[in-house]
Design a protein around this motif. Structure first.
Motif, short mmCIF file in Angstrom:
data_model
loop_
_atom_site.label_atom_id
_atom_site.label_comp_id
_atom_site.label_asym_id
_atom_site.label_seq_id
_atom_site.Cartn_x
_atom_site.Cartn_y
_atom_site.Cartn_z
N VAL A 20 99.82 75.16 16.35
CA VAL A 20 98.62 76.00 16.34
C VAL A 20 99.01 77.47 16.49
O VAL A 20 98.48 78.35 15.79
N VAL A 21 99.95 77.75 17.39
CA VAL A 21 100.39 79.13 17.59
C VAL A 21 101.04 79.67 16.33
O VAL A 21 100.72 80.78 15.87
N HIS A 22 101.95 78.90 15.73
CA HIS A 22 102.69 79.40 14.57
C HIS A 22 101.84 79.45 13.31
O HIS A 22 101.76 80.49 12.65
N ARG A 31 94.58 89.67 8.62
CA ARG A 31 93.47 90.33 9.30
C ARG A 31 93.95 91.10 10.52
O ARG A 31 93.49 92.22 10.78
N ALA A 32 94.87 90.50 11.26
CA ALA A 32 95.36 91.15 12.48
C ALA A 32 96.11 92.43 12.16
O ALA A 32 95.97 93.44 12.87
N GLU A 33 96.90 92.42 11.10
CA GLU A 33 97.66 93.61 10.74
C GLU A 33 96.74 94.75 10.31
O GLU A 33 97.05 95.92 10.53
N ALA A 40 102.65 95.88 15.72
CA ALA A 40 101.96 95.40 16.92
C ALA A 40 101.67 93.90 16.82
O ALA A 40 101.82 93.16 17.79
N TRP A 41 101.28 93.45 15.62
CA TRP A 41 101.01 92.03 15.46
C TRP A 41 102.28 91.21 15.62
O TRP A 41 102.25 90.11 16.18
N ARG A 42 103.41 91.72 15.14
CA ARG A 42 104.67 91.00 15.31
C ARG A 42 104.98 90.82 16.80
O ARG A 42 105.44 89.76 17.23
N VAL A 43 104.71 91.84 17.60
CA VAL A 43 104.95 91.75 19.04
C VAL A 43 104.00 90.73 19.67
O VAL A 43 104.42 89.90 20.49
N PHE A 45 102.50 88.22 18.18
CA PHE A 45 102.88 86.89 17.69
C PHE A 45 104.12 86.37 18.42
O PHE A 45 104.16 85.21 18.85
N ALA A 46 105.12 87.23 18.57
CA ALA A 46 106.34 86.82 19.26
C ALA A 46 106.07 86.49 20.72
O ALA A 46 106.68 85.57 21.28
#
Length: 243
Positions: A20-22, A31-33, A40-43, A45-46
């Motif tokens: 679900v997370v991935h 949408r998030a980007e 910021a989304w990469r951070v 998500f990580a």
């Protein structure tokens, strides 16, 4: 060997949450980007994906021999090199050199691209191929019902990711993705065999591939610490919560 399947059920739940997370994060990416930006989304998500992966790995190490021992091939000649060679090859697929290394930690702005060279000529979804191969080698070695359940969960997630990944690329790239799809295959080497692709060994000489080879060596060296890591997980508060 623990004669219970509770740990297998917990593993399935953890793998579902991991998926679900991935996959959820991948679905939300566009949408998030737009809202907070790619870096910021990469951070974000990580920050969600790495802890979930650590929990899954820790639980796996602590309980990999749980349940029933369905087979024991560890003393069979040839099994050890089969496992190590198969696992090494699986990592070449699991972490293909199609990524810009500086985008992983968001040093450069992460971007979604269509790749048609290198390992993509072998399979359009190399991570699924790598995961299936990893599951096969480790199932052969471990032979427990817990390992079988783990493999079912991991392979199921990656098969879903094959469909989900194609869907997201089709939405983002349209006709360009359809052209890529027509000239590649999911099944390894199928597009090469039927003439849609030709391999070029020079495309595999990339810094990321060297990094993967080094990582395989590090993982081989680190296997001696698996009992320590497994015991640490069994002694942790998380074990008490999940167990």
């Amino acid at each position: 060997m623990v004669a219970t399947h509770h740990s297998s059920l917990v593993m399935l739940v953890l793998l579902v949450l991991f998926a679900v997370v991935h996959s959820g994060g991948a679905a939300l990416r566009s949408r998030a980007e737009e809202v907070i930006g790619a870096r910021a989304w990469r951070v974000v998500f990580a920050s969600a994906s790495i802890p979930s992966a650590v929990v899954v790995i820790g639980w796996f190490l602590a309980h990999r021999y749980d349940g029933l021992r369905l087979w024991n091939l560890q003393g069979v000649p040839g099994v050890i090199p089969l496992m190590w060679i198969g696992t090494a090859v699986s990592f070449l697929f699991l972490y293909p050199a199609t990524y810009n290394l500086l985008e992983i930690p968001a040093v450069l702005k992460p971007q979604v691209r269509l790749y048609a060279t290198g390992i993509i000529r072998i399979s359009r979804h190399p991570q699924a191929v790598g995961q299936i191969l990893w599951c096969f080698t480790h199932a052969v070695w471990i032979g427990s019902s817990f390992m079988v359940v783990t493999c079912i969960g991991l392979i199921g997630h990656h098969l879903f990711a094959v469909w989900h990944g194609d869907r997201r690329l089709r939405v983002r790239f349209g006709a360009a993705f359809e052209d890529l799809k027509a000239n590649t295959s999911i099944v390894p080497f199928l597009a090469v065999i039927d003439g849609r692709q030709k391999l070029d060994w020079r495309e595999f000489l990339r810094p990321a591939q060297l990094g993967i080879c080094i990582a395989v060596g590090v993982f081989w060296w680190a296997h001696r610490y698996i009992p320590t890591a497994a015991q640490a997980m069994r002694n942790s508060a998380l074990e008490g919560l999940l167990g």
